[in-house]
Design a protein around this motif. Structure first.
Motif, PDB file in Angstrom:
ATOM      1  N   LEU A  63      -1.798   2.584   8.580  1.00  0.00           N
ATOM      2  CA  LEU A  63      -0.464   1.809   8.896  1.00  0.00           C
ATOM      3  C   LEU A  63       0.485   2.894   9.516  1.00  0.00           C
ATOM      4  O   LEU A  63       0.239   4.190   9.229  1.00  0.00           O
TER       5      LEU A  63
ATOM      6  N   ALA B 173      -6.223  -4.302   8.026  1.00  0.00           N
ATOM      7  CA  ALA B 173      -4.769  -4.478   8.458  1.00  0.00           C
ATOM      8  C   ALA B 173      -4.599  -4.785  10.092  1.00  0.00           C
ATOM      9  O   ALA B 173      -4.046  -5.453  10.615  1.00  0.00           O
ATOM     10  N   ALA B 174      -5.278  -3.924  10.662  1.00  0.00           N
ATOM     11  CA  ALA B 174      -5.243  -3.454  12.162  1.00  0.00           C
ATOM     12  C   ALA B 174      -5.798  -4.778  12.657  1.00  0.00           C
ATOM     13  O   ALA B 174      -5.236  -5.354  13.823  1.00  0.00           O
TER      14      ALA B 174
ATOM     15  N   ARG C   9      -6.205   2.404  13.664  1.00  0.00           N
ATOM     16  CA  ARG C   9      -5.268   3.443  13.125  1.00  0.00           C
ATOM     17  C   ARG C   9      -5.006   2.864  11.796  1.00  0.00           C
ATOM     18  O   ARG C   9      -5.509   1.782  11.390  1.00  0.00           O
TER      19      ARG C   9
ATOM     20  N   ASP D 248       2.352  -5.874   7.340  1.00  0.00           N
ATOM     21  CA  ASP D 248       2.853  -4.578   7.365  1.00  0.00           C
ATOM     22  C   ASP D 248       2.174  -3.794   8.830  1.00  0.00           C
ATOM     23  O   ASP D 248       2.807  -2.994   9.256  1.00  0.00           O
ATOM     24  N   PHE D 249       1.071  -4.287   9.346  1.00  0.00           N
ATOM     25  CA  PHE D 249       0.672  -3.556  10.285  1.00  0.00           C
ATOM     26  C   PHE D 249       1.362  -3.642  11.570  1.00  0.00           C
ATOM     27  O   PHE D 249       1.587  -2.878  12.484  1.00  0.00           O
ATOM     28  N   TYR D 250       1.904  -4.920  11.778  1.00  0.00           N
ATOM     29  CA  TYR D 250       2.526  -5.147  13.129  1.00  0.00           C
ATOM     30  C   TYR D 250       4.008  -4.500  13.271  1.00  0.00           C
ATOM     31  O   TYR D 250       4.919  -4.805  12.343  1.00  0.00           O
ATOM     32  N   GLU D 251       4.224  -3.450  14.014  1.00  0.00           N
ATOM     33  CA  GLU D 251       5.174  -3.126  14.207  1.00  0.00           C
ATOM     34  C   GLU D 251       6.311  -3.698  15.219  1.00  0.00           C
ATOM     35  O   GLU D 251       7.603  -3.884  15.165  1.00  0.00           O
ATOM     36  N   ARG D 252       5.793  -4.443  16.052  1.00  0.00           N
ATOM     37  CA  ARG D 252       6.106  -5.409  17.153  1.00  0.00           C
ATOM     38  C   ARG D 252       5.724  -6.643  17.491  1.00  0.00           C
ATOM     39  O   ARG D 252       4.751  -6.590  18.022  1.00  0.00           O
ATOM     40  N   PRO D 253       6.350  -7.546  16.762  1.00  0.00           N
ATOM     41  CA  PRO D 253       5.907  -8.853  16.891  1.00  0.00           C
ATOM     42  C   PRO D 253       5.765  -9.247  18.369  1.00  0.00           C
ATOM     43  O   PRO D 253       6.726  -8.776  19.170  1.00  0.00           O
TER      44      PRO D 253
ATOM     45  N   LEU E 160      -1.940  -7.433  19.568  1.00  0.00           N
ATOM     46  CA  LEU E 160      -2.159  -6.033  19.621  1.00  0.00           C
ATOM     47  C   LEU E 160      -1.544  -5.189  20.462  1.00  0.00           C
ATOM     48  O   LEU E 160      -1.232  -4.086  19.991  1.00  0.00           O
TER      49      LEU E 160
ATOM     50  N   ARG F 213       0.947  -2.947  22.327  1.00  0.00           N
ATOM     51  CA  ARG F 213       2.139  -2.309  21.686  1.00  0.00           C
ATOM     52  C   ARG F 213       2.314  -1.993  20.153  1.00  0.00           C
ATOM     53  O   ARG F 213       3.248  -1.496  19.702  1.00  0.00           O
ATOM     54  N   ASN F 214       0.933  -2.386  19.550  1.00  0.00           N
ATOM     55  CA  ASN F 214       0.976  -2.185  18.227  1.00  0.00           C
ATOM     56  C   ASN F 214      -0.235  -1.174  17.953  1.00  0.00           C
ATOM     57  O   ASN F 214      -0.483  -0.848  16.792  1.00  0.00           O
ATOM     58  N   ILE F 215      -1.168  -1.114  18.781  1.00  0.00           N
ATOM     59  CA  ILE F 215      -2.337  -0.297  18.926  1.00  0.00           C
ATOM     60  C   ILE F 215      -2.313   0.380  20.417  1.00  0.00           C
ATOM     61  O   ILE F 215      -2.032  -0.290  21.351  1.00  0.00           O
TER      62      ILE F 215
ATOM     63  N   ARG G 289       3.794 -12.035  14.319  1.00  0.00           N
ATOM     64  CA  ARG G 289       3.222 -11.310  13.053  1.00  0.00           C
ATOM     65  C   ARG G 289       4.082 -10.653  12.376  1.00  0.00           C
ATOM     66  O   ARG G 289       4.872  -9.693  12.709  1.00  0.00           O
TER      67      ARG G 289
END
Lengths: 297, 297
Positions: free
Chosen positions: A175, B11-12, A173, B275-280, A196, A198-200, B272
């Motif tokens: 950002l 980034a992903a 994906r 910017d890519f990581y919404e949820r560390p 990764l 819950r981030n992908i 993490r």
């Protein structure tokens, strides 16, 4: 120790049957091989993607519509549009992922793809009539883990998500808030990159032909992208099994994760009893107890 | 989303630097790249094995004498006897191991090998002046985990052992009480098979050239042994780096696992921030925080 050595390495480094007549199975492999027919569930042809790569080798991916409905709908749309035909496997990063899709990043997407969002990375379990088989061992990434409808899940409160285990398939994906269409896919070829989760979106798993992806040459470019003289692996076609002629449709079954056989399999995975193991582990990681899958008998 | 897509996949799916001037490193890779010289320790040439395989590709293994002294002593004896020269990589099992040694199982072993036993699978930590850097996240296989002298360890009471992580090297053995000489070696090429911990001696890790092993064709025989027309990969030589001419000796450093840089690396591995990581994740598995190793500057 000439003959015994090979025998021992056999016992040492895989789940071989070390079993006398009448004894319960001593290894996970033996238990799976002897499990009754009612411990198995057919996998729908609607949930199987057949990827044929250069040279004719096939990789079969099982989709998880119950856990990733919107991304799975998009992947079916892309397969029915033959969108992946002529694309390639263009990134292989050691101990991380093999990735495929449109290396030109210019191929138009078909109509009808659903919008996705971070809300698709995990789903609520409540009110879904899904029976959870808990895995009673600690996990570094989630408060609880277990198995639901033939899939491993990590759980936090009412939220459940598919983990990034070996052979599992995720959606590349942009950002956030972009959550990926499903056109750019990868599979894990090393230690589970659970960061990764819950981030992908994880949308399925490779159930056959994994070695065609995991043994590819690693790319020398940044992140393992193929560069220079390294040739991306052409994807000849990706089809839903249900769209193939009947004679070409693969048929697989997965173990029912609510069955007594699966419970016994988990116990053996956590506590090996065959002669090789001096010290059973007493636990097993979520990604080290793969749900048994077999060709339909 | 044409250009952004590749950027996003970057980034992903890897630890790239997403960092503005003056900001603290946002990724483990950026932190490692910017860590000070005093965060690094030279790896002794006595602890490095250089394996040269067919075609000249080299794989470098770092030995762990502090954790596996008797097996490491044997491996040095075998290397100095040139015992592996002319042997082969003869087993590659997907998501498990690549294994090398004497496929004929008839090659005489050199004199002077030490007897080994199950007592060599784990060592006491007490009274060894080894500082433990704890990893404060739960593990399915051991009550405690952490890092000691540059190595990950699983711990139970006073006993500590090296885990079977990706790229780690173990010693094939016969049925107990045999604990293996060190002549038959394998490295993990998939999800960490931690059930082997304390059942097989882990003696080191591949620190360079891992892809030469992990991308080998999988064997079609039982347990991934090469059979029929599958050609084992010849091992041209295996040498202790300290026995090579000075100009040919590789020089590597590992991060000091008691350094502030390593503590910061573990925090970033578990949380993490780019910017890519919404949820560390809020945690990291023992096998998913590899100790940073680099060529000596």
């Amino acid at each position: 120790m000439i003959r015994p050595l090979r025998i021992a390495l056999t016992a040492a480094l895989a789940s071989v049957t070390v079993q006398a007549a009448g004894e319960p199975p001593a290894t996970p492999a033996a238990l799976v091989a002897s499990s009754p027919a009612d411990a198995w569930a057919d996998i729908s042809a609607e949930d199987l993607i057949v990827m044929t790569i250069d040279g004719g080798a096939q990789v079969i991916v099982q989709l998880a519509p119950a856990m990733a409905p919107r991304h799975v709908a998009n992947i079916r749309t892309l397969a029915r549009a033959h969108w992946w035909d002529g694309t390639s496997i263009n990134r292989v990063q050691d101990n991380y992922v093999a990735q495929w899709g449109d290396a030109t990043e210019k191929k138009p997407l078909p109509a009808g793809l659903l919008q996705t969002s971070a809300a698709d990375y995990a789903l609520p379990l409540a009110n879904r009539r899904l029976r959870v088989t808990p895995l009673p061992y600690p996990d570094a990434y989630a408060p609880k883990t277990g198995f639901v409808a033939g899939w491993p899940v990590a759980m936090d409160g009412n939220a459940a998500w598919l983990p990034h285990c070996y052979g599992y398939v995720g959606v590349g994906r942009n950002l956030s808030p972009d959550a990926g269409t499903g056109a750019e896919l990868y599979t894990v070829i090393g230690q589970a990159p659970r960061q990764l989760d819950r981030n992908i979106a994880v949308v399925g798993r490779v159930i056959d032909g994994m070695a065609h992806l995991s043994s590819l040459p690693r790319g020398s470019g940044e992140l393992g992208f193929y560069t220079g003289s390294e040739r991306p692996v052409p994807i000849l076609s990706m089809r839903l099994a249900s769209d193939l002629p009947a004679a070409q449709q693969p048929h697989f079954q997965q173990m029912d994760t609510t069955s007594p056989s699966f419970a016994a399999y988990l116990r053996l995975r956590a506590n090996r009893k065959d002669d090789f193991y001096e010290r059973p582990a007493g636990g097993v990681d979520l990604c080290n107890a793969p749900v048994p899958v077999r060709p339909a008998p």
